[in-house]
Write a protein that holds these residues in place. Structure first.
Motif, PDB file in Angstrom:
ATOM      1  N   LEU A 151       0.840  -1.198   0.000  1.00  0.00           N
ATOM      2  CA  LEU A 151       0.000   0.000   0.000  1.00  0.00           C
ATOM      3  C   LEU A 151       0.874   1.246   0.000  1.00  0.00           C
ATOM      4  CD1 LEU A 151      -2.875   1.213   0.162  1.00  0.00           C
ATOM      5  CD2 LEU A 151      -2.631   1.158   2.656  1.00  0.00           C
ATOM      6  N   LEU A 152       0.610   2.136  -0.964  1.00  0.00           N
ATOM      7  CA  LEU A 152       1.389   3.362  -1.102  1.00  0.00           C
ATOM      8  C   LEU A 152       0.587   4.605  -0.757  1.00  0.00           C
ATOM      9  CD1 LEU A 152       3.136   2.638  -4.517  1.00  0.00           C
ATOM     10  CD2 LEU A 152       3.995   2.169  -2.215  1.00  0.00           C
ATOM     11  N   LEU A 153      -0.652   4.638  -1.246  1.00  0.00           N
ATOM     12  CA  LEU A 153      -1.481   5.800  -0.974  1.00  0.00           C
ATOM     13  C   LEU A 153      -2.948   5.460  -1.129  1.00  0.00           C
ATOM     14  CD1 LEU A 153      -2.781   7.412  -3.666  1.00  0.00           C
ATOM     15  CD2 LEU A 153      -0.440   8.057  -3.990  1.00  0.00           C
ATOM     16  N   GLU A 154      -3.762   6.346  -0.619  1.00  0.00           N
ATOM     17  CA  GLU A 154      -5.210   6.250  -0.801  1.00  0.00           C
ATOM     18  C   GLU A 154      -5.692   7.598  -1.303  1.00  0.00           C
ATOM     19  OE1 GLU A 154      -7.244   3.284   2.224  1.00  0.00           O
ATOM     20  OE2 GLU A 154      -6.010   4.744   3.319  1.00  0.00           O
ATOM     21  N   PHE A 155      -6.753   7.565  -2.100  1.00  0.00           N
ATOM     22  CA  PHE A 155      -7.347   8.806  -2.580  1.00  0.00           C
ATOM     23  C   PHE A 155      -8.855   8.661  -2.564  1.00  0.00           C
ATOM     24  CE2 PHE A 155      -6.910   6.182  -6.318  1.00  0.00           C
ATOM     25  CZ  PHE A 155      -8.028   6.455  -7.094  1.00  0.00           C
ATOM     26  N   SER A 156      -9.523   9.794  -2.523  1.00  0.00           N
ATOM     27  CA  SER A 156     -10.983   9.806  -2.556  1.00  0.00           C
ATOM     28  C   SER A 156     -11.433   9.721  -4.007  1.00  0.00           C
ATOM     29  CB  SER A 156     -11.523  11.082  -1.912  1.00  0.00           C
ATOM     30  OG  SER A 156     -12.899  11.218  -2.207  1.00  0.00           O
ATOM     31  N   LEU A 157     -11.928   8.561  -4.399  1.00  0.00           N
ATOM     32  CA  LEU A 157     -12.405   8.370  -5.770  1.00  0.00           C
ATOM     33  C   LEU A 157     -13.550   9.349  -6.054  1.00  0.00           C
ATOM     34  CD1 LEU A 157     -12.376   6.915  -8.459  1.00  0.00           C
ATOM     35  CD2 LEU A 157     -13.730   5.082  -7.431  1.00  0.00           C
ATOM     36  N   GLU A 158     -14.409   9.559  -5.078  1.00  0.00           N
ATOM     37  CA  GLU A 158     -15.544  10.477  -5.256  1.00  0.00           C
ATOM     38  C   GLU A 158     -15.058  11.899  -5.547  1.00  0.00           C
ATOM     39  OE1 GLU A 158     -15.175   8.421  -2.508  1.00  0.00           O
ATOM     40  OE2 GLU A 158     -16.553   6.897  -3.268  1.00  0.00           O
ATOM     41  N   LEU A 159     -14.041  12.339  -4.823  1.00  0.00           N
ATOM     42  CA  LEU A 159     -13.494  13.682  -5.019  1.00  0.00           C
ATOM     43  C   LEU A 159     -12.822  13.802  -6.385  1.00  0.00           C
ATOM     44  CD1 LEU A 159     -13.629  16.127  -3.168  1.00  0.00           C
ATOM     45  CD2 LEU A 159     -11.338  15.572  -2.356  1.00  0.00           C
ATOM     46  N   VAL A 160     -12.093  12.769  -6.790  1.00  0.00           N
ATOM     47  CA  VAL A 160     -11.446  12.771  -8.110  1.00  0.00           C
ATOM     48  C   VAL A 160     -12.507  12.816  -9.203  1.00  0.00           C
ATOM     49  CG1 VAL A 160     -10.061  11.394  -9.728  1.00  0.00           C
ATOM     50  CG2 VAL A 160      -9.290  11.698  -7.367  1.00  0.00           C
ATOM     51  N   GLU A 161     -13.565  12.033  -9.044  1.00  0.00           N
ATOM     52  CA  GLU A 161     -14.649  12.042 -10.045  1.00  0.00           C
ATOM     53  C   GLU A 161     -15.320  13.415 -10.129  1.00  0.00           C
ATOM     54  OE1 GLU A 161     -16.035   7.358 -10.055  1.00  0.00           O
ATOM     55  OE2 GLU A 161     -16.908   8.692  -8.545  1.00  0.00           O
ATOM     56  N   GLU A 162     -15.403  14.091  -8.990  1.00  0.00           N
ATOM     57  CA  GLU A 162     -16.064  15.400  -8.926  1.00  0.00           C
ATOM     58  C   GLU A 162     -15.173  16.532  -9.436  1.00  0.00           C
ATOM     59  OE1 GLU A 162     -17.105  18.500  -5.361  1.00  0.00           O
ATOM     60  OE2 GLU A 162     -17.602  16.392  -4.984  1.00  0.00           O
TER      61      GLU A 162
END
Length: 162
Positions: A110-121
């Motif tokens: 595991l390297l990072l996590e991101f908010s898929l919802e925020l990226v989509e928005e």
């Protein structure tokens, strides 16, 4: 026997860095990636926001806005993972990195996590290209599409270095 050992050291499996559908670069809605200006590879339409290392190697670059990572393998192959399109404009919002530049990494780590919802928005697209940036170091490249890639398990590329 020596020839086979040498061959093995030059071969590399690049695994899925995140969950999702794997598509050809030509389908990426950005000419820099679609026309392979950055290098050859694939892209993933993410189904989640956890990013793992696609290879054993070194994490040589974490972009200041955390939207892209650069890797170097022991075979000398260099990869760029670019999370979403135009995510640089997000200035790191929604991204959380768990490692530092220069870290030795293993495929599946595991390297990072991101908010898929925020990226989509906020971004142009969540599509995430994974490209080889030093094609001159590659003798042979085999790409594999997948309907549902499993992070750290599904092989996306078989690479033979020079």
């Amino acid at each position: 026997m020596l020839k086979n050992l040498f061959k093995t050291k030059k071969e590399l499996e690049v695994k899925a860095p995140l969950e999702g559908k794997v598509i050809p670069l030509a389908e990426v809605p950005d000419p820099v990636f679609a026309e392979k200006m950055m290098g050859d590879g694939l892209a993933i339409i993410p189904a989640g926001g956890k990013v793992v290392s696609p290879v054993d190697g070194e994490l040589v670059q974490i972009f200041p806005t955390k939207h892209a990572l650069g890797f170097r393998t022991r075979q000398g192959v260099e990869l760029l993972l670019h999370i979403g399109l135009d995510t640089v404009m997000m200035k790191g919002e929604g991204f959380r990195v768990y490692v530092e530049e220069g870290t030795k990494v293993e495929a599946g780590q595991l390297l990072l996590e991101f908010s898929l919802e925020l990226v989509e928005e906020k971004a142009k697209s969540p599509i995430t290209p994974l490209v080889i940036t030093n094609g001159e170091a590659v003798e042979e490249l085999e790409l594999h599409l997948a309907e549902q890639a499993i992070p750290g398990e599904t092989v996306l590329m078989n690479v033979r270095g020079k």
